[in-house]
Design a protein around this motif. Structure first.
Motif, PDB file in Angstrom:
ATOM      1  N   LYS A 115       1.036  -1.266  -0.085  1.00  0.00           N
ATOM      2  CA  LYS A 115       0.111  -0.043   0.050  1.00  0.00           C
ATOM      3  C   LYS A 115       0.943   1.336  -0.053  1.00  0.00           C
ATOM      4  N   THR A 116       0.564   2.088  -0.828  1.00  0.00           N
ATOM      5  CA  THR A 116       1.396   3.469  -0.892  1.00  0.00           C
ATOM      6  C   THR A 116       0.560   4.627  -1.383  1.00  0.00           C
ATOM      7  N   PRO A 117       0.911   5.846  -1.171  1.00  0.00           N
ATOM      8  CA  PRO A 117       0.137   7.046  -1.609  1.00  0.00           C
ATOM      9  C   PRO A 117       0.367   7.148  -2.799  1.00  0.00           C
ATOM     10  N   VAL A 118      -0.650   7.583  -3.759  1.00  0.00           N
ATOM     11  CA  VAL A 118      -0.652   7.658  -5.105  1.00  0.00           C
ATOM     12  C   VAL A 118      -1.630   8.776  -5.368  1.00  0.00           C
ATOM     13  N   PHE A 119      -1.609   9.465  -6.955  1.00  0.00           N
ATOM     14  CA  PHE A 119      -2.454  10.520  -7.156  1.00  0.00           C
ATOM     15  C   PHE A 119      -3.504   9.736  -8.102  1.00  0.00           C
ATOM     16  N   ARG A 120      -4.657   9.886  -7.801  1.00  0.00           N
ATOM     17  CA  ARG A 120      -5.629   9.591  -8.733  1.00  0.00           C
ATOM     18  C   ARG A 120      -6.672  10.882  -9.519  1.00  0.00           C
ATOM     19  N   THR A 121      -7.156  10.280 -10.576  1.00  0.00           N
ATOM     20  CA  THR A 121      -8.110  11.553 -11.074  1.00  0.00           C
ATOM     21  C   THR A 121      -9.656  11.082 -10.743  1.00  0.00           C
ATOM     22  N   GLU A 122     -10.348  12.100 -10.207  1.00  0.00           N
ATOM     23  CA  GLU A 122     -11.718  11.787 -10.156  1.00  0.00           C
ATOM     24  C   GLU A 122     -12.541  12.912 -10.976  1.00  0.00           C
ATOM     25  N   ARG A 123     -13.740  12.408 -11.203  1.00  0.00           N
ATOM     26  CA  ARG A 123     -14.602  13.588 -11.929  1.00  0.00           C
ATOM     27  C   ARG A 123     -15.391  14.509 -11.012  1.00  0.00           C
ATOM     28  N   ARG A 124     -15.369  15.558 -11.437  1.00  0.00           N
ATOM     29  CA  ARG A 124     -16.127  16.633 -10.631  1.00  0.00           C
ATOM     30  C   ARG A 124     -16.702  17.602 -11.716  1.00  0.00           C
ATOM     31  N   ARG A 125     -17.963  18.175 -11.172  1.00  0.00           N
ATOM     32  CA  ARG A 125     -18.844  18.738 -12.273  1.00  0.00           C
ATOM     33  C   ARG A 125     -18.743  20.361 -11.783  1.00  0.00           C
ATOM     34  N   ASN A 126     -19.007  20.973 -12.769  1.00  0.00           N
ATOM     35  CA  ASN A 126     -18.948  22.580 -12.599  1.00  0.00           C
ATOM     36  C   ASN A 126     -20.396  22.887 -12.214  1.00  0.00           C
ATOM     37  N   GLU A 127     -20.691  23.486 -11.071  1.00  0.00           N
ATOM     38  CA  GLU A 127     -22.049  23.991 -10.417  1.00  0.00           C
ATOM     39  C   GLU A 127     -22.942  24.722 -11.504  1.00  0.00           C
ATOM     40  N   GLU A 128     -22.075  25.643 -11.837  1.00  0.00           N
ATOM     41  CA  GLU A 128     -22.764  26.584 -13.074  1.00  0.00           C
ATOM     42  C   GLU A 128     -23.077  26.044 -14.269  1.00  0.00           C
ATOM     43  N   THR A 129     -22.068  25.632 -14.929  1.00  0.00           N
ATOM     44  CA  THR A 129     -22.299  24.901 -16.271  1.00  0.00           C
ATOM     45  C   THR A 129     -22.627  23.532 -16.477  1.00  0.00           C
ATOM     46  N   GLY A 130     -22.368  22.875 -15.327  1.00  0.00           N
ATOM     47  CA  GLY A 130     -22.939  21.311 -15.470  1.00  0.00           C
ATOM     48  C   GLY A 130     -21.906  20.540 -16.111  1.00  0.00           C
ATOM     49  N   VAL A 131     -20.776  21.184 -16.567  1.00  0.00           N
ATOM     50  CA  VAL A 131     -19.675  20.525 -17.349  1.00  0.00           C
ATOM     51  C   VAL A 131     -18.961  19.561 -16.488  1.00  0.00           C
ATOM     52  N   SER A 132     -18.516  18.300 -16.556  1.00  0.00           N
ATOM     53  CA  SER A 132     -17.495  17.575 -15.813  1.00  0.00           C
ATOM     54  C   SER A 132     -16.169  17.795 -16.180  1.00  0.00           C
ATOM     55  N   TYR A 133     -15.195  17.791 -15.378  1.00  0.00           N
ATOM     56  CA  TYR A 133     -13.804  17.754 -15.591  1.00  0.00           C
ATOM     57  C   TYR A 133     -12.906  16.925 -14.607  1.00  0.00           C
ATOM     58  N   PRO A 134     -11.527  16.658 -15.122  1.00  0.00           N
ATOM     59  CA  PRO A 134     -10.877  15.625 -14.237  1.00  0.00           C
ATOM     60  C   PRO A 134     -10.341  16.441 -13.171  1.00  0.00           C
ATOM     61  N   TRP A 135     -10.085  16.013 -11.919  1.00  0.00           N
ATOM     62  CA  TRP A 135      -9.612  16.521 -10.912  1.00  0.00           C
ATOM     63  C   TRP A 135      -8.381  15.643 -10.075  1.00  0.00           C
ATOM     64  N   LEU A 136      -7.266  16.099  -9.935  1.00  0.00           N
ATOM     65  CA  LEU A 136      -6.271  15.130  -9.201  1.00  0.00           C
ATOM     66  C   LEU A 136      -6.509  15.045  -7.815  1.00  0.00           C
ATOM     67  N   VAL A 137      -6.466  14.116  -7.080  1.00  0.00           N
ATOM     68  CA  VAL A 137      -6.584  13.995  -5.721  1.00  0.00           C
ATOM     69  C   VAL A 137      -5.413  12.967  -5.161  1.00  0.00           C
ATOM     70  N   ARG A 138      -5.057  13.175  -3.838  1.00  0.00           N
ATOM     71  CA  ARG A 138      -4.289  12.262  -3.420  1.00  0.00           C
ATOM     72  C   ARG A 138      -5.144  11.027  -2.746  1.00  0.00           C
ATOM     73  N   SER A 139      -4.496   9.794  -2.864  1.00  0.00           N
ATOM     74  CA  SER A 139      -5.232   8.646  -2.604  1.00  0.00           C
ATOM     75  C   SER A 139      -4.152   7.725  -2.083  1.00  0.00           C
ATOM     76  N   THR A 140      -4.733   6.300  -1.585  1.00  0.00           N
ATOM     77  CA  THR A 140      -3.646   5.190  -1.465  1.00  0.00           C
ATOM     78  C   THR A 140      -4.217   4.021  -2.382  1.00  0.00           C
ATOM     79  N   ALA A 141      -3.255   3.208  -2.685  1.00  0.00           N
ATOM     80  CA  ALA A 141      -3.494   1.811  -3.486  1.00  0.00           C
ATOM     81  C   ALA A 141      -2.493   0.955  -3.277  1.00  0.00           C
TER      82      ALA A 141
END
Length: 536
Positions: A115-141
């Motif tokens: 198990k180690t710390p990694v960076f992953r991408t999660e999908r987020r949504r713009n509240e005004e336009t409703g368009v989704s975009y990728p966002w980097l977050v810290r995680s473990t795997a």
């Protein structure tokens, strides 16, 4: 054949070889710019030119690195070993090392999921336009790691561990005693090996000089050398742009090995020292050894433990996330080693360049432990020294009153003196006054400053404390620490309990000491009666 009875006698006359040096070091190799989400996004967008940062961009780099490592193993004829649960990696490495005949090279490559710390991408949504975009977050795997076990011409056996997922953090593990053995062999200096140490050496001074020469620069050069030899997760263009590994300290062991002339001497000595020092884990003792003030707000556990493996006991003293271990190594040597797991416990940064400051702390802690054990085990004061303390004294025309043994205020002074005994910065008038007032059950705010000044003057003229030059701080002298320990221990552990036991108004019950005194009193009374009858 007599057996030495004290710590001082052992260390003074029965140590045949003493080596102080770095033992095991576990280092972190990381790219500083890629430890946060913003740095990772910058790597892909501005360095590699992608319109956005995504975990999908990491996958080709990971696959390419794994393929290069496997191709290296096949090309060089290096075995690849899958580590199984419960197997000791060191045992596997020892078996490969027995069959290795080259001056340096790769022993084998091990693979394990960890198990180690990694960076992953999660999908987020713009509240005004409703368009989704990728966002980097810290995680473990759970990620595959390559353990590359090597032998270096100068350092001997070591290993490099690479994570196969972005940002490809690596770990370097080396042993300072293996470095010492390699250096002695290269220089033609004869020695006898001890497991993870040296048992004897024809030139001890040169051996110690070699240990002292193991620097941060040499360790860093070892890493750079093998990063050039092995597959690298980052391209040459990445490294030219500044994405290069830096080194920090995860764990460092600093050892003092004192080889004893006879196994029996060491065994008896070590068991006696353990018995005498089971309370070394108290905060008041820990601060003496580690040279760090401990109070109620200091985090961590402070304890001493005695652990027995087979028939060999070992003494462990814990301070925050660091510890000292002391044991009788292979029945031949006293090994004292300080393991620092977090340099920030001592206000020092983790980067490898801080190794000189860290080794100073580690080696001093080892010596302090032996000093405390020596004083506690050999705490004796001659009649002349006793008189100098308990009688008035005159020094260069200045008179100081006596420090009476049974005086409650003097006992409180000695108790406070023990708490400050080896602190690097010493203590002030106000520090001493606050603690002394508490021991005497008084309000520190109303304890007279003049009385405290009077007591400090007495301690100074009796040679128990000394002023630190160019400051208003004091520190105990060696005599001061010995006197404080001797007076407080004999008073608390011997005189008070025994006097309470033999007093005429003592609580009823069987007491061997009281019975012995009553028999003595009876014999004295009988002798007096016989004498009166003879002269009457």
């Amino acid at each position: 054949m007599s057996i030495p009875q004290s710590v001082a006698e052992i260390l003074r006359g029965h140590v045949t070889l003493e080596i102080e040096g770095i033992d095991r070091m576990y280092l972190n190799a990381y790219v500083p710019q890629l430890q946060r989400e913003g740095g990772v996004a910058s790597f892909f967008r501005f360095h590699r030119g992608y319109p956005f940062a995504s975990g999908a961009l990491m996958d080709p780099i990971s696959k390419g690195f794994v393929a290069e490592m496997e191709a290296f193993a096949e090309r060089e004829g290096v075995p690849v070993v899958l580590f199984r649960k419960g197997e000791r990696k060191d045992d596997i490495a020892a078996e490969h090392l027995k069959r290795f005949t080259k001056p340096e090279g790769v022993l084998f490559i091990g693979k394990a999921q960890e198990k180690t710390p990694v960076f992953r991408t999660e999908r987020r949504r713009n509240e005004e336009t409703g368009v989704s975009y990728p966002w980097l977050v810290r995680s473990t795997a759970m990620v595959n790691h390559f353990y590359v076990y090597c032998v270096d011409r100068d350092f001997g056996p070591f290993f490099l561990k690479f994570c196969t997922y972005f940002p490809y953090t690596a770990k370097l593990c080396l042993n300072g005693h293996e470095y010492l053995k390699r250096q002695l062999t290269q220089r033609g200096v004869a020695y006898e090996a001890l497991d993870n140490g040296v048992l004897s050496c024809e030139d001890p001074r040169r051996a110690q000089a070699l240990c002292d020469g193991l620097s941060a620069e040499k360790i860093d050069a070892l890493l750079r050398k093998w990063l050039r030899k092995l597959p690298h997760p980052y391209s040459a263009k990445d490294r030219q742009a500044g994405y290069r590994y830096q080194v920090s300290i995860l764990q460092a062991e600093f050892s003092l090995t004192q080889v004893l002339d006879r196994p029996l001497t060491g065994r008896v000595f070590f068991e006696e020292v353990i018995r005498e020092n089971l309370d070394l884990g108290r905060p008041s003792q820990v601060q003496l050894i580690f040279d760090r003030r401990v109070n109620r707000r200091t985090p961590g556990r402070f304890r001493s433990r005695v652990i027995t493996e087979g028939v060999v006991p070992s003494l462990h003293v814990d301070y925050k996330s660091s510890r000292i271990k002391q044991y009788h190594k292979e029945g031949r040597a006293l090994r004292t080693e300080t393991t620092i797991n977090n340099p920030r416990d001592f206000g020092i940064g983790k980067q490898l360049k801080n190794l000189p400051a860290l080794r100073q702390i580690g080696f001093k802690a080892n010596r302090r432990l032996l000093d405390v054990q020596t004083i506690s085990h050999d705490c004796s004061i001659g009649e002349e020294a006793f008189e100098k303390v308990v009688c008035p004294i005159e020094v260069e025309g200045q008179r100081a009153s006596a420090l009476r043994f049974g005086d409650r205020r003097i006992q409180a002074l000695f108790s406070v003196l023990e708490l400050f005994s080896l602190q690097a910065r010493g203590f002030t008038h106000s520090d001493m006054r606050a603690l002394l007032a508490q021991l005497l059950g008084l309000d520190p705010a109303h304890y007279p400053q003049g009385r405290m000044s009077y007591d400090l003057r007495r301690l100074r003229l009796h040679g128990l404390i000394e002023r630190i030059p160019h400051s208003h701080r004091y520190e105990p002298t060696t005599l001061g620490l010995r006197v404080a320990l001797f007076f407080s221990r004999t008073y608390a552990r011997l005189l008070r309990p025994i006097l309470a036991d033999i007093a005429p108004n003592a609580p009823p019950g069987h007491s061997p000491i009281r019975a012995a005194f009553e028999r003595l009193q009876t014999l004295i009374d009988q002798a007096c009666q016989d004498s009166q009858l003879a002269t009457g």
